[in-house]
Enzyme design. Structure first.
Site, PDB file in Angstrom:
ATOM      1  N   HIS A 199      -4.288   2.831  -4.478  1.00  0.00           N
ATOM      2  CA  HIS A 199      -3.485   1.640  -4.178  1.00  0.00           C
ATOM      3  C   HIS A 199      -2.128   1.681  -4.858  1.00  0.00           C
ATOM      4  O   HIS A 199      -1.126   1.250  -4.291  1.00  0.00           O
ATOM      5  CB  HIS A 199      -4.234   0.374  -4.584  1.00  0.00           C
ATOM      6  CG  HIS A 199      -3.444  -0.850  -4.262  1.00  0.00           C
ATOM      7  ND1 HIS A 199      -3.405  -1.380  -2.991  1.00  0.00           N
ATOM      8  CD2 HIS A 199      -2.591  -1.595  -5.002  1.00  0.00           C
ATOM      9  CE1 HIS A 199      -2.586  -2.413  -2.992  1.00  0.00           C
ATOM     10  NE2 HIS A 199      -2.086  -2.567  -4.189  1.00  0.00           N
ATOM     11  N   GLU A 441     -11.104   7.380  11.181  1.00  0.00           N
ATOM     12  CA  GLU A 441     -11.023   7.804   9.778  1.00  0.00           C
ATOM     13  C   GLU A 441     -12.394   8.132   9.205  1.00  0.00           C
ATOM     14  O   GLU A 441     -12.522   8.523   8.051  1.00  0.00           O
ATOM     15  CB  GLU A 441     -10.338   6.720   8.936  1.00  0.00           C
ATOM     16  CG  GLU A 441     -10.925   5.327   9.123  1.00  0.00           C
ATOM     17  CD  GLU A 441     -10.062   4.216   8.530  1.00  0.00           C
ATOM     18  OE1 GLU A 441      -9.251   4.510   7.652  1.00  0.00           O
ATOM     19  OE2 GLU A 441     -10.216   3.058   8.955  1.00  0.00           O
TER      20      GLU A 441
END
Lengths: 594, 88
Positions: A199, A441
């Site tokens: 992140h 994904e």
């Protein structure tokens, strides 16, 4: 020592995740379960007060524990030894004396000294074989949390009160932490752990500020207020640089800025290859404020609008109205270009305390993204209503993340049609033909791509997660970060299979994720048939420049050669040589460095 | 004075047992040190005792320095023999 600065200089190398060079002051930040912790230095005349503040917090904690013990019903009184052992921990020299020593010797605030003691105790406990005893570290952590809470007597200095911009130095940063920081005061991030797609990296790229992660013990080596040079391109960190290092870096900074602005001048023009193929270059974005940068950088639309931020920022869940206003603003601004909104992708390392998702052993494999939304249909429906309503104001597409098989598509579409019926019955305006796509994904979705393609309008290949899941690499574990290999032949074959399946079914396919913005990957992706990329807007000028320097014909030939190679290293070496030949200035400007 | 002590309760020296040792140590002015293999720790520190990591069947060495060390050692030995007041 006459020249103190000179002797202090230290150089570290980490994983570069967001480019740029900055010179600035360090600010150490950490979080406990109760709050974010900052390190700050205490002046000599305040030290005894700081020790008193710590002793007072210990005393308050003791009193609270004693009260708790007295209030225990007789039935469970025999468990009161738990409280006794907590009380003893408060007096323990590993916790108590050692913290006071740290405050005095290192001249640091009580919170940070206590955190350092906890780190040391953790280290000792981690070496104990006996599982039961090593798990007692949880008791120690609980006691320390109580003390930290009681240390709030003097409010911690927070980032909002700082009038000087700083470089954040932390063990790791979660989305929740970053929302508590005053972003305007942050020049860049450096952290102990993390990888390409953590992140911290995504956040730094979105803010267009440099970041280096995976530095292992930078929080021990840097003191609050130290001067730092952070090179987000090479991953180099210089602590307390000497004068010549500062001058050298300022020079390099200027050169890169010059090159960036020279290519930026042509960024608004389309990305057309030498043999005349137009490639759509869209932008990834997370914050509404980014949308102007997206337009300025010459994006052909927004290929990935991440929607997690509002769920992390506000107290409690965001209202449908809040979501709608945000989506509408972006849709209107970018119209007539396409805006692809990805539904909530929370979970994994993006942890929302408000949603009360329980701690999971393997969050990346846990209840997240579409799984979470299907389990919490009310949260999901509120977001879908907001997206549909925004679709009346622009060219909006809808995208579901983390699809692992057909059932999830069917379930999500069922909920979508319920929401559409609801809006119809209220005569609410929305785009009846809104295109609906999925992220590819999860490896199982790659295998099933031909089947899935018949049920959706487009695919978007999310390489960050795909690489993590396909190669079994925890993307925030710096120990295995070296194995995060976009050039792994397995990854390239998977992407090829998805692209072929989409084309066979006649639906659109694009690729988002770090690979899309990597100068080394572009030619490979074009060679295997990708015609649309979505990337961080900052990288658009460079990627467009590269596309204008290559031809599809050659890229396809290169891909045929690459397809015969069996390791990531071979692929990388091959494409590095090719790119040096095709776009020589990439190497001169340092874009091909490993 | 120095004495070897055997740990006989099933759980070994866990938090509760460690707490009882510390409680006892706090009643005396003398200092208690506990040693396992080459590692010796302060017997009045609960975390230090836990980190000695003593499961059932471990033999540790107790060393007491100071006033009333004999009575202290006697009480300590009893605590170990009575399995820290545990039944198993």
């Amino acid at each position: 020592m006459t020249d103190k600065n000179f002797s202090d200089q230290k150089v570290l190398r980490g994983i570069p995740v967001s480019p740029g060079i900055i010179i600035g002051k360090a600010r150490l930040v950490d979080r406990s379960r109760v709050k974010i912790l900052y390190q700050y230095l205490i002046s000599d005349d305040q030290l005894s007060q700081e020790v008193e503040r710590f002793k007072h917090a210990i005393k308050t904690t003791e009193e609270q524990l004693a009260t708790l013990k007295n209030r225990m019903p007789d039935k469970i009184n025999k468990h009161s030894f738990i409280i006794d052992s907590c009380l003893m921990m408060l007096k323990d020299s590993m916790l108590n004396d050692s913290t006071i020593k740290k405050i005095l010797n290192e001249k640091i605030n009580a919170e940070w000294a206590l955190k350092k003691s906890l780190d040391e105790i953790r280290e000792v406990f981690s070496q104990i074989d006996d599982e039961y005893i090593s798990n007692r570290i949880n008791d120690v952590e609980n006691v320390i949390e109580k003390v930290l809470r009681n240390l709030s007597g003097k409010e911690q200095e927070s980032l909002a009160e700082i009038n000087q911009r700083v470089i954040i130095v932390a063990h790791d940063l979660s989305p929740a932490d970053t929302t508590e920081l005053n972003i305007n005061m942050v020049m860049g991030f450096i952290t102990n752990v993390g990888g390409q797609t953590s992140h911290t990296a995504i956040m730094a790229q979105a803010l267009e500020i440099p970041a280096v992660v995976g530095l292992q013990s930078v929080t021990d080596l840097v003191k609050d207020g130290d001067l730092l040079i952070v090179d987000g391109k090479t991953g180099r960190i210089i602590i307390n640089p000497d004068d010549s290092a500062i001058i050298d870096y300022q020079e390099r900074h200027l050169q890169r800025e010059k090159y960036r602005s020279s290519i930026a001048r042509k960024s608004h023009l389309p990305a057309t290859t030498l043999d005349g193929h137009r490639i759509a270059i869209k932008a990834n974005m997370e914050f509404v404020e980014e949308v102007t940068a997206v337009k300025n950088h010459g994006a052909d639309g927004i290929g990935l609008f991440r929607t997690e931020f509002l769920y992390l920022r506000s107290k409690g869940l965001p209202s449908e109205e809040e979501l709608y206003q945000d989506y509408r603003e972006v849709a209107e601004f970018i119209s007539p270009l396409e805006l692809t909104i990805r539904t909530l992708d929370l979970g994994g390392d993006k942890f929302a305390s408000e949603l009360e998702i329980s701690k999971e052993m393997n969050p990346a494999l846990g209840l997240r993204a579409i799984r979470f939304c299907l389990k919490e249909p009310e949260i999901f429906k509120s977001q879908l209503r907001a997206i549909l309503r925004a679709s009346a104001h622009g060219n909006v597409q809808l995208m579901f993340p983390m699809i692992s098989g057909l059932q999830e598509i069917l379930d999500a579409k069922e909920i979508l049609s319920q929401v559409k019926d609801e809006l119809d019955s209220k005569n609410t305006n929305y785009d009846q033909n809104i295109k609906t796509g999925i992220m590819i994904e999860v490896p199982s979705a790659v295998t099933m791509a031909e089947v899935l393609a018949r049920h959706v309008d487009f695919f978007s290949i999310g390489t960050n997660d795909l690489i993590q899941y396909a190669l079994a690499i925890d993307r925030i574990n710096e120990q295995v970060a070296y194995m995060y290999q976009p050039f792994h032949p397995a990854i390239l074959r998977m992407i090829k299979h998805v692209v072929d399946s989409a084309k066979e079914a006649g639906i659109g396919v694009s690729l988002c994720g770090e690979m899309a913005g990597d100068p080394l990957c572009v030619s490979i992706l074009l060679g295997l048939g990708i015609e649309e990329l979505s990337l961080n807007s900052r990288a658009i000028p460079l990627i467009k420049k590269i596309i204008r320097s290559i031809s599809i014909e050659e890229a396809r030939m290169d891909f045929r050669n690459i397809n015969r190679l069996n390791t990531a290293n071979e692929v990388r070496a091959y494409i590095q040589d090719r790119m040096k030949a095709l776009v020589p200035e990439l190497q001169e400007k340092g874009y091909l460095d490993i | 004075m120095i004495k070897k002590l055997m740990i006989n309760n099933n759980l070994g020296i866990h938090a509760r047992a460690a707490a009882k040792i510390v409680e006892l140590a706090n009643r005396y002015k003398a200092h208690l040190y506990l040693k396992k293999d080459d590692k010796e720790v302060d017997g009045s520190n609960i975390l230090s005792i836990l980190t000695l990591s003593c499961p059932k069947g471990t033999e540790i060495q107790a060393r007491i320095v100071g006033e009333n060390s004999e009575r202290f050692m006697k009480e300590l030995s009893e605590l170990f023999e009575k399995k820290f007041g545990e039944t198993r």
